[in-house]
Write a protein that holds these residues in place. Sequence first.
Motif, PDB file in Angstrom:
ATOM      1  N   THR A 199       0.866  -1.203   0.158  1.00 55.79           N
ATOM      2  CA  THR A 199      -0.005  -0.104   0.073  1.00 55.79           C
ATOM      3  C   THR A 199       0.920   1.404   0.188  1.00 55.79           C
ATOM      4  OG1 THR A 199      -1.906  -1.162   1.344  1.00 55.79           O
ATOM      5  CG2 THR A 199      -1.642   1.200   1.280  1.00 55.79           C
ATOM      6  N   ILE A 200       1.918   1.258   0.780  1.00 60.71           N
ATOM      7  CA  ILE A 200       2.770   2.447   0.895  1.00 60.71           C
ATOM      8  C   ILE A 200       3.499   2.713  -0.509  1.00 60.71           C
ATOM      9  CG2 ILE A 200       4.957   3.055   1.908  1.00 60.71           C
ATOM     10  CD1 ILE A 200       4.076   2.204   4.355  1.00 60.71           C
TER      11      ILE A 200
ATOM     12  N   CYS B  81       0.625   3.978  -2.992  1.00 63.59           N
ATOM     13  CA  CYS B  81       0.562   5.482  -2.862  1.00 63.59           C
ATOM     14  C   CYS B  81       1.584   6.544  -2.969  1.00 63.59           C
ATOM     15  CB  CYS B  81      -0.037   5.619  -1.458  1.00 63.59           C
ATOM     16  SG  CYS B  81      -1.771   4.896  -1.106  1.00 63.59           S
ATOM     17  N   ARG B  82       2.824   5.944  -2.534  1.00 67.52           N
ATOM     18  CA  ARG B  82       3.906   7.040  -2.676  1.00 67.52           C
ATOM     19  C   ARG B  82       4.706   6.834  -3.815  1.00 67.52           C
ATOM     20  NH1 ARG B  82       6.026  10.180   1.804  1.00 67.52           N
ATOM     21  NH2 ARG B  82       7.481  10.756  -0.062  1.00 67.52           N
TER      22      ARG B  82
ATOM     23  N   ASN C 117      -4.665   5.987  -6.386  1.00 66.43           N
ATOM     24  CA  ASN C 117      -5.849   6.530  -5.470  1.00 66.43           C
ATOM     25  C   ASN C 117      -6.170   5.770  -4.112  1.00 66.43           C
ATOM     26  OD1 ASN C 117      -8.637   6.938  -4.248  1.00 66.43           O
ATOM     27  ND2 ASN C 117      -8.675   8.511  -6.109  1.00 66.43           N
ATOM     28  N   PRO C 118      -6.149   5.996  -2.997  1.00 68.59           N
ATOM     29  CA  PRO C 118      -6.386   5.414  -1.766  1.00 68.59           C
ATOM     30  C   PRO C 118      -7.496   4.462  -1.830  1.00 68.59           C
ATOM     31  CG  PRO C 118      -6.404   7.634  -1.146  1.00 68.59           C
ATOM     32  CD  PRO C 118      -6.049   7.636  -2.620  1.00 68.59           C
ATOM     33  N   ILE C 119      -8.660   4.853  -2.576  1.00 72.89           N
ATOM     34  CA  ILE C 119      -9.797   4.022  -2.610  1.00 72.89           C
ATOM     35  C   ILE C 119      -9.511   3.060  -3.334  1.00 72.89           C
ATOM     36  CG2 ILE C 119     -12.287   4.100  -3.391  1.00 72.89           C
ATOM     37  CD1 ILE C 119     -12.482   7.058  -2.579  1.00 72.89           C
TER      38      ILE C 119
ATOM     39  N   VAL D  54      -6.751   1.382  -3.992  1.00 70.92           N
ATOM     40  CA  VAL D  54      -5.905   0.438  -3.219  1.00 70.92           C
ATOM     41  C   VAL D  54      -6.803  -0.274  -1.988  1.00 70.92           C
ATOM     42  CG1 VAL D  54      -3.796   0.423  -1.712  1.00 70.92           C
ATOM     43  CG2 VAL D  54      -3.873   2.127  -3.456  1.00 70.92           C
ATOM     44  N   LEU D  55      -7.834   0.361  -1.455  1.00 78.48           N
ATOM     45  CA  LEU D  55      -8.400  -0.196  -0.569  1.00 78.48           C
ATOM     46  C   LEU D  55      -9.339  -1.077  -0.877  1.00 78.48           C
ATOM     47  CD1 LEU D  55      -8.491   1.018   2.477  1.00 78.48           C
ATOM     48  CD2 LEU D  55     -11.060   2.129   1.945  1.00 78.48           C
ATOM     49  N   LEU D  56      -9.951  -1.171  -2.224  1.00 73.96           N
ATOM     50  CA  LEU D  56     -10.862  -2.083  -2.686  1.00 73.96           C
ATOM     51  C   LEU D  56      -9.876  -3.180  -3.182  1.00 73.96           C
ATOM     52  CD1 LEU D  56     -13.045   0.307  -5.114  1.00 73.96           C
ATOM     53  CD2 LEU D  56     -13.807  -1.271  -3.122  1.00 73.96           C
TER      54      LEU D  56
END
Lengths: 176, 188
Positions: free
Chosen positions: B162-163, B166-167, B172-174, B176-178
Motif C-alpha cells: 500500500t505504501i 500510494c507513494r 488513489n487510496p480508494i 488501493v482499499l478495494l
Amino acid sequence: MSNSKLFQTFFHIGLFTIGGGYAMIPLIEAEVVDRRQWIAREELLDLMAVAQSCPGVFAVNISIFIGYKIRKTPGAIAAALGCILPSFLIILAIALFFHQFQDNPWVARAFRGIRPCVVALIAVPTFRMAQTARITWTNVWIPVLSAFLIWALGVSPIFIIVAAGLVGFLYGKFIN
Amino acid sequence: MFALFFTFFLIGLFGFGGGYAMLSMIQGEVVTAHHWMTMGEFTDIVAVSQMTPGPIGINSATYVGYTAMVNGGGAPWMGVLGSLTATFAVTLPSFILMLLISKFLMQYKHHPIVEHVFLGLRPAVVGLLAAACLLLMTPDNFSTPTESPWQFYISVAIFIGTIIACRVYKMNPIHVLLACALIGILLF
C-alpha cells in the motif's frame, strides 16, 4: 463550486472511510487537496488540529470546516450530510436486514485485507505532512515526542494540541 | 425519543478525543445508565461500527438509536426515527461549534497570534497522525507470526504494498482499499 459537488465529494469520502476518523485523512488528501484543490495541504494540517481539539466526530468536524470554507453555512451542511449519509444508510440497512453481518465469512476475510491497508494509508500522509509542516532536524523532536507520548504513555491528543499551541504562542510573543 | 436526543446531544458536546473515546461514553449512557440494551448487544454494535464505512461515532449513534427504539417495543420505522434522532443529536453540537470556529479562523487567519499558534500546532499534528498509525499496529489488525504466520506475512506485504502504491505510483487510496479487500477475500 456547487453544493452538490461538495456533497458528492464527501459522500465518496464517507463511503470509503473505514476504521475511524484518521482513515479519512488520506482520502481527503487525495480528493480535496490534490484532485479538487479546494484547500492547501497546510490548511488540512491546521484544521486537523482544530477538529481534534473540538468535541464531536473528528471526520464530521473536518467536513464541516471544509464545507464552510468553500460555500459558507450551506456548504458546511452539504459536506457534513455527504460525510454522514453513507454510514447512516449502511448501518440502517444492516440493522434492518442483515443482523448477522459481522459473522459473514466473506466480510471477515475482506476486512483482514483492509485493516493493514488502512494502517499504511495513514502512514503515507504522515510523511507528506511532515514536509508541509516544515519539519527539519531542529524541530523533528516535536512530532516524535508527541507521537511517543500518545502511543506509549497514553497521553490524550488534546493535551498535545493545547501544549503545542501554547508553545507556538509563547514563542511568537517572547522570542520572535 | 427525547431522552435519546438529549443523551446523544450530550455525547456530541462532551465527546472529546474521537470515536473510541466516544464509544465508552455511549456505553456508559446507553447500557449502564439507561438500560436501553444489553452489553452483548452493544459489543455487536461496536464490531459492526468498526467494520462498516464511515466515522465510528456516526455508525454507533445510528445503530444505537435504532436498537434502543426497537428494544423499547417500537416498530422498525420507529427504529429508523431513533437512528435519525441519535445521529442528528450527536452532530448538532459540533456543527454549531465548528461553524463558529470556522468563522473566527477565516477572519483572524493572518493575525500574528493565530499564525504562531498554528506554527506550533503543525509539527504536533504530524505526531498525532504518526501516533494514530502506531496505535493501529496491533495483533488485531496484523495477527502475529506465532498465531497465524500466513495472515501475518500477507498483512505485512499488504502494508508495504500500500505504501509503495500510494507513494511511488500515486494510486488513489480508494482503489488501493478495494484491491486489498479483494486480496483478503482471495487469500484469507
